[in-house]
Scaffold this motif. Structure first.
Motif, short mmCIF file in Angstrom:
data_model
loop_
_atom_site.label_atom_id
_atom_site.label_comp_id
_atom_site.label_asym_id
_atom_site.label_seq_id
_atom_site.Cartn_x
_atom_site.Cartn_y
_atom_site.Cartn_z
N ASP A 42 0.83 -1.21 0.00
CA ASP A 42 0.00 0.00 0.00
C ASP A 42 0.86 1.26 0.00
OD1 ASP A 42 -1.78 2.06 0.30
OD2 ASP A 42 -3.18 0.81 1.44
N ASP B 255 4.10 6.88 -1.37
CA ASP B 255 5.50 6.45 -1.41
C ASP B 255 5.57 5.31 -2.42
OD1 ASP B 255 7.90 5.17 -1.03
OD2 ASP B 255 7.51 4.60 1.06
N GLY C 87 8.17 3.68 -3.32
CA GLY C 87 9.44 2.97 -3.12
C GLY C 87 9.40 1.48 -3.41
N ALA C 88 8.22 0.88 -3.30
CA ALA C 88 8.13 -0.57 -3.52
C ALA C 88 7.65 -0.90 -4.93
CB ALA C 88 7.18 -1.18 -2.50
N THR D 148 12.95 -9.31 -5.77
CA THR D 148 13.14 -9.78 -4.40
C THR D 148 13.00 -8.61 -3.44
OG1 THR D 148 14.64 -11.52 -5.13
CG2 THR D 148 14.79 -10.89 -2.83
N GLU E 100 17.69 -5.13 3.33
CA GLU E 100 18.05 -4.06 2.40
C GLU E 100 18.28 -2.74 3.14
OE1 GLU E 100 18.72 -4.26 -0.59
OE2 GLU E 100 17.57 -5.81 -1.60
N HIS F 24 12.68 -1.98 6.58
CA HIS F 24 11.93 -0.96 5.84
C HIS F 24 10.63 -1.43 5.19
CE1 HIS F 24 13.59 -1.85 1.56
NE2 HIS F 24 13.50 -2.95 2.26
N PRO G 245 1.10 -2.32 6.65
CA PRO G 245 0.13 -1.20 6.69
C PRO G 245 -0.98 -1.42 7.72
CG PRO G 245 0.45 -1.99 4.43
CD PRO G 245 1.11 -2.98 5.34
N ASP H 216 7.43 -6.20 -8.42
CA ASP H 216 7.97 -5.38 -7.33
C ASP H 216 6.93 -5.25 -6.21
OD1 ASP H 216 9.60 -3.71 -5.90
OD2 ASP H 216 9.74 -2.14 -7.44
N THR I 28 7.04 -7.20 -2.26
CA THR I 28 6.84 -6.44 -1.02
C THR I 28 5.63 -6.99 -0.26
OG1 THR I 28 7.77 -4.51 -2.12
CG2 THR I 28 6.52 -4.11 -0.10
N VAL J 218 5.19 -8.84 3.67
CA VAL J 218 4.22 -8.42 4.68
C VAL J 218 3.29 -9.59 5.03
CG1 VAL J 218 2.37 -6.79 5.25
CG2 VAL J 218 4.30 -6.03 3.85
P1 ADP Z 1 13.54 -2.41 -2.21
O1 ADP Z 1 13.18 -1.02 -2.59
O2 ADP Z 1 14.61 -2.52 -1.20
O3 ADP Z 1 13.74 -3.30 -3.39
P2 ADP Z 1 10.78 -2.96 -1.72
O4 ADP Z 1 10.44 -3.10 -3.15
O5 ADP Z 1 10.15 -3.96 -0.82
O6 ADP Z 1 12.30 -3.03 -1.44
O7 ADP Z 1 10.34 -1.50 -1.27
C1 ADP Z 1 10.48 -1.07 0.06
C2 ADP Z 1 10.11 0.39 0.14
O8 ADP Z 1 8.72 0.55 -0.16
C3 ADP Z 1 10.29 0.97 1.53
O9 ADP Z 1 11.55 1.57 1.68
C4 ADP Z 1 9.15 1.99 1.61
O10 ADP Z 1 9.54 3.18 0.96
C5 ADP Z 1 8.05 1.36 0.79
N1 ADP Z 1 7.18 0.44 1.56
C6 ADP Z 1 7.43 -0.16 2.74
N2 ADP Z 1 6.43 -0.98 3.11
C7 ADP Z 1 5.50 -0.90 2.11
C8 ADP Z 1 4.23 -1.52 1.91
N3 ADP Z 1 3.70 -2.38 2.78
N4 ADP Z 1 3.55 -1.18 0.79
C9 ADP Z 1 4.07 -0.31 -0.11
N5 ADP Z 1 5.25 0.29 0.03
C10 ADP Z 1 5.97 0.01 1.13
#
Ligand code: ADP
Ligand code: MG
Length: 359
Positions: free
Chosen positions: A125, A182, A184-185, A252, A257, A269, A273, A296, A300, A304
């Motif tokens: 999320d 965010d 990031g995932a 992965t 990380e 990290h 949620p 991706d 993630t 969870v």
């Molecule tokens: P990486 O970026 O190390 O490959 P991920 O793809 O799992 O790893 O992304 C992790 C990043 O995503 C975290 O640093 C944060 O910014 C964000 N994030 C963390 N938990 C969640 C979640 N449950 N759902 C969506 N984004 C998340």
């Protein structure tokens, strides 16, 4: 079983100084024709991006290098919530609570990730940006200690979720002030997909794009398939190798990380949620998917989900091939993935837990 050396290790590796000094281009002219292999790498989106092109002449390979690096540069500015760019602007306007039109470039990321969030049972999320920030995982340097429980609880009372975005065509309205996006995932996988689409558009049909373990490969490496390694969690070694088909992505996520240790406990990290705390129960998840963006999000979500829910979440996200390494180092595999992996350890025995050099 002795695995052959893979081309790439899937998992983010800290770029060594040597790698950074080498700069943008490492050309490995792998023998004479007919299989010139070009390799180049650069640092973007917080990770080392490595691109390998097979059966391509020098000039188009150089052009592809420039285009892909440019694409990742734009992605890192535009899709990082904590850099000035499209996503930061989006988040400011979302917080304003009025409807507004979303940038055409950002729109597919938001819509794609909303859909995947729904299919992940809300375990992936991107609406948790404020939580990421509270934990300090938006920065390279760690916060060193968990946030105050009251601060987490206050945010969780408002339960930020992608479903708080109200859509009307390409207009969106924020309905929950606790929501900040965010990506990031998701964004790294999305950028890998864009890079592959670019390569196909310029008729490069044999390529591997690896953004710190988020990778997609098309075609073959000359005479043989692309072969990659899946990183062993919490260590530098290879856990298993895998030969890839015509167009496959391998993603992965893991608790190694980005993390800090506090009071002997690991805080990483990937946030749950539902609780506001780092996910419990899994140290890593790997998925094979068609596109890298969807993989991706799925990797993630599976971290969870943990050992009790991962199969259901994988199924609902359309992922047939997945591996979960639980908190005890035990390896769980879907039937579709099991026969494809060549392990460097006995998968029945799992990861030896005494080997946790950097817990
Ligand atoms: P990486 O970026 O190390 O490959 P991920 O793809 O799992 O790893 O992304 C992790 C990043 O995503 C975290 O640093 C944060 O910014 C964000 N994030 C963390 N938990 C969640 C979640 N449950 N759902 C969506 N984004 C998340
Ligand atoms: Mg991810």
């Amino acid at each position: 079983m002795q695995a052959r050396r893979p081309e790439r290790i899937a998992g983010r590796q800290a770029p060594s100084a040597a790698v950074l000094l080498l700069g943008a281009l490492v050309l490995t002219a792998c023998g004479a024709r007919p299989t010139p292999v070009h390799e180049f790498q650069f640092f973007a989106m917080g990770t080392l991006v490595e691109v390998t092109l097979a059966n391509v002449e020098n000039a188009p390979a150089q052009e592809a290098r420039r285009a892909i690096e440019g694409l990742f540069r734009r992605a890192e500015g535009d899709w990082d919530a904590w850099r000035p760019g499209a996503l930061a602007r989006f988040n400011r306007r979302l917080a304003g609570g009025r409807p507004f039109a979303v940038d055409a470039d950002l729109l597919p990321l938001l819509q794609g990730s909303s859909e995947l969030s729904r299919r992940s049972h809300g375990l992936f999320d991107p609406a948790i940006g404020r939580l990421t920030e509270l934990w300090g995982f938006h920065r390279d340097e760690s916060r060193g200690r968990p946030p105050e429980p009251e601060a987490i609880a206050a945010l969780m009372r408002r339960r930020p979720a992608m479903s708080d975005l109200r859509w009307n065509g390409r207009e969106v309205q924020g309905t929950n002030p606790a929501v900040q996006i965010d990506l990031g995932a998701y964004a790294k996988g999305y950028a890998v997909d864009l890079a592959i689409a670019h390569l196909r558009g310029v008729r490069i049909a044999n390529a591997l794009v690896n953004a710190g373990g988020d990778l997609r490969a098309i075609g073959r490496r000359g005479e043989r398939p692309w072969r990659i390694g899946i990183r062993r969690p919490r260590s530098a070694g290879v856990l298993a190798t895998l030969e890839l088909g015509e167009d496959e992505s391998v993603l992965t996520s893991g608790d190694y990380e980005r993390f800090f240790m506090y009071d002997g406990k690991r805080y990483h990290h990937i946030l749950d949620p539902r609780t506001g705390y780092p996910a419990q129960g899994a140290m890593a998840a790997t998925v094979i998917s068609r596109g890298a963006a969807e993989g991706d999000a799925a990797a993630t979500a599976l971290v969870v989900a943990g050992p009790s829910e991962w199969q259901a979440v994988a199924h609902d996200m359309g992922i047939a091939q997945a591996m979960l390494i639980d908190g005890l180092g035990r390896i769980h595999l879907t039937e579709a993935l099991r026969p494809r992996l060549r392990f460097t350890i006995d998968p029945e025995r799992g990861i030896p837990m005494d080997m946790d050099p950097k817990p």
